[in-house]
Scaffold this motif. Structure first.
Motif, PDB file in Angstrom:
ATOM      1  N   VAL A  81      33.210  43.113  50.860  1.00 46.08           N
ATOM      2  CA  VAL A  81      34.202  42.047  50.991  1.00 46.08           C
ATOM      3  C   VAL A  81      33.562  40.719  50.587  1.00 46.08           C
ATOM      4  N   VAL A  82      34.245  39.987  49.731  1.00 43.70           N
ATOM      5  CA  VAL A  82      33.823  38.632  49.380  1.00 43.70           C
ATOM      6  C   VAL A  82      34.515  37.696  50.360  1.00 43.70           C
ATOM      7  N   LEU A  94      40.076  28.150  57.675  1.00 43.61           N
ATOM      8  CA  LEU A  94      40.687  29.325  57.061  1.00 43.61           C
ATOM      9  C   LEU A  94      39.567  30.245  56.619  1.00 43.61           C
ATOM     10  N   ARG A  95      39.554  31.455  57.166  1.00 44.32           N
ATOM     11  CA  ARG A  95      38.574  32.461  56.757  1.00 44.32           C
ATOM     12  C   ARG A  95      39.320  33.471  55.888  1.00 44.32           C
ATOM     13  N   ALA A  96      38.868  33.560  54.633  1.00 42.65           N
ATOM     14  CA  ALA A  96      39.509  34.459  53.678  1.00 42.65           C
ATOM     15  C   ALA A  96      38.500  35.490  53.210  1.00 42.65           C
ATOM     16  N   GLY A  97      38.978  36.704  53.019  1.00 42.72           N
ATOM     17  CA  GLY A  97      38.144  37.777  52.518  1.00 42.72           C
ATOM     18  C   GLY A  97      38.923  38.625  51.540  1.00 42.72           C
ATOM     19  N   ASP A 102      39.761  47.242  40.678  1.00 47.69           N
ATOM     20  CA  ASP A 102      40.333  47.275  39.322  1.00 47.69           C
ATOM     21  C   ASP A 102      40.460  45.870  38.735  1.00 47.69           C
ATOM     22  N   GLU A 103      39.419  45.082  38.875  1.00 45.24           N
ATOM     23  CA  GLU A 103      39.356  43.706  38.375  1.00 45.24           C
ATOM     24  C   GLU A 103      40.459  42.821  38.954  1.00 45.24           C
ATOM     25  N   ARG A 104      40.915  43.133  40.140  1.00 41.98           N
ATOM     26  CA  ARG A 104      41.902  42.328  40.860  1.00 41.98           C
ATOM     27  C   ARG A 104      41.445  42.156  42.292  1.00 41.98           C
ATOM     28  N   PRO A 105      41.594  40.957  42.848  1.00 39.53           N
ATOM     29  CA  PRO A 105      41.258  40.782  44.270  1.00 39.53           C
ATOM     30  C   PRO A 105      42.396  41.283  45.161  1.00 39.53           C
ATOM     31  N   ARG A 106      42.016  41.937  46.242  1.00 41.76           N
ATOM     32  CA  ARG A 106      42.977  42.370  47.258  1.00 41.76           C
ATOM     33  C   ARG A 106      42.571  41.696  48.562  1.00 41.76           C
ATOM     34  N   ILE A 107      43.502  40.977  49.165  1.00 32.09           N
ATOM     35  CA  ILE A 107      43.217  40.211  50.383  1.00 32.09           C
ATOM     36  C   ILE A 107      43.105  41.169  51.564  1.00 32.09           C
ATOM     37  N   VAL A 108      41.980  41.098  52.261  1.00 32.23           N
ATOM     38  CA  VAL A 108      41.790  41.918  53.461  1.00 32.23           C
ATOM     39  C   VAL A 108      41.639  41.057  54.715  1.00 32.23           C
ATOM     40  N   GLU A 109      41.439  39.763  54.517  1.00 33.18           N
ATOM     41  CA  GLU A 109      41.321  38.855  55.669  1.00 33.18           C
ATOM     42  C   GLU A 109      41.910  37.501  55.287  1.00 33.18           C
TER      43      GLU A 109
END
Length: 131
Positions: A81-82, A94-97, A102-109
């Motif tokens: 996780v970035v 704001l904490r974002a992760g 597949d060269e796309r970001p998916r938000i997990v946090e």
């Protein structure tokens, strides 16, 4: 013609009580309105900060989508996780992760928090009496 004296004592007492009640109600109305105004200003500042953090966080994710070099320059943690942290002026964070798939970001946090410091100036009674 004989004039009878008019007794104003009950009427004067009633008018005095009404005047005192109206004054008290006026003061209570003013203080309540002022407190509501202060609360509305505080809420408006919190909402402004929250939306500003949303904009900054979405811009961060947008940069990942548009620029592939930015996407691959990010270093994920051990979970893959970035994570990034954005801070507002009033202590809102704001904490974002994101996870890159597949060269796309998916938000997990995507979490808002407030900074908090323990108030150690208060002494709590431990249940024992001195002596």
């Amino acid at each position: 013609m004989k004039e009878l004296p008019i007794r104003l004592t009950p009427l004067a007492l009633l008018l005095t009580v009404i005047s005192i009640c109206m004054t008290v109600l006026g003061i209570l109305t003013y203080t309540t309105a002022r407190a509501d105004m202060n609360l509305a200003k505080t809420y408006a500042e919190t909402v402004r900060t929250r939306y500003w953090l949303e904009t900054v966080g979405q811009g961060w994710i947008g940069d990942m989508i548009v620029d592939v070099e930015t996407l691959y320059s990010l270093i994920p943690d051990e979970d893959g996780v970035v994570r990034e942290e954005f801070r507002g002026d009033d202590g809102l964070i704001l904490r974002a992760g994101v996870v890159i798939e597949d060269e796309r970001p998916r938000i997990v946090e995507w979490r808002f928090e407030h900074e908090w410091e323990e108030d150690t100036s208060i002494t709590v009674w431990d249940g024992t009496f001195p002596g």
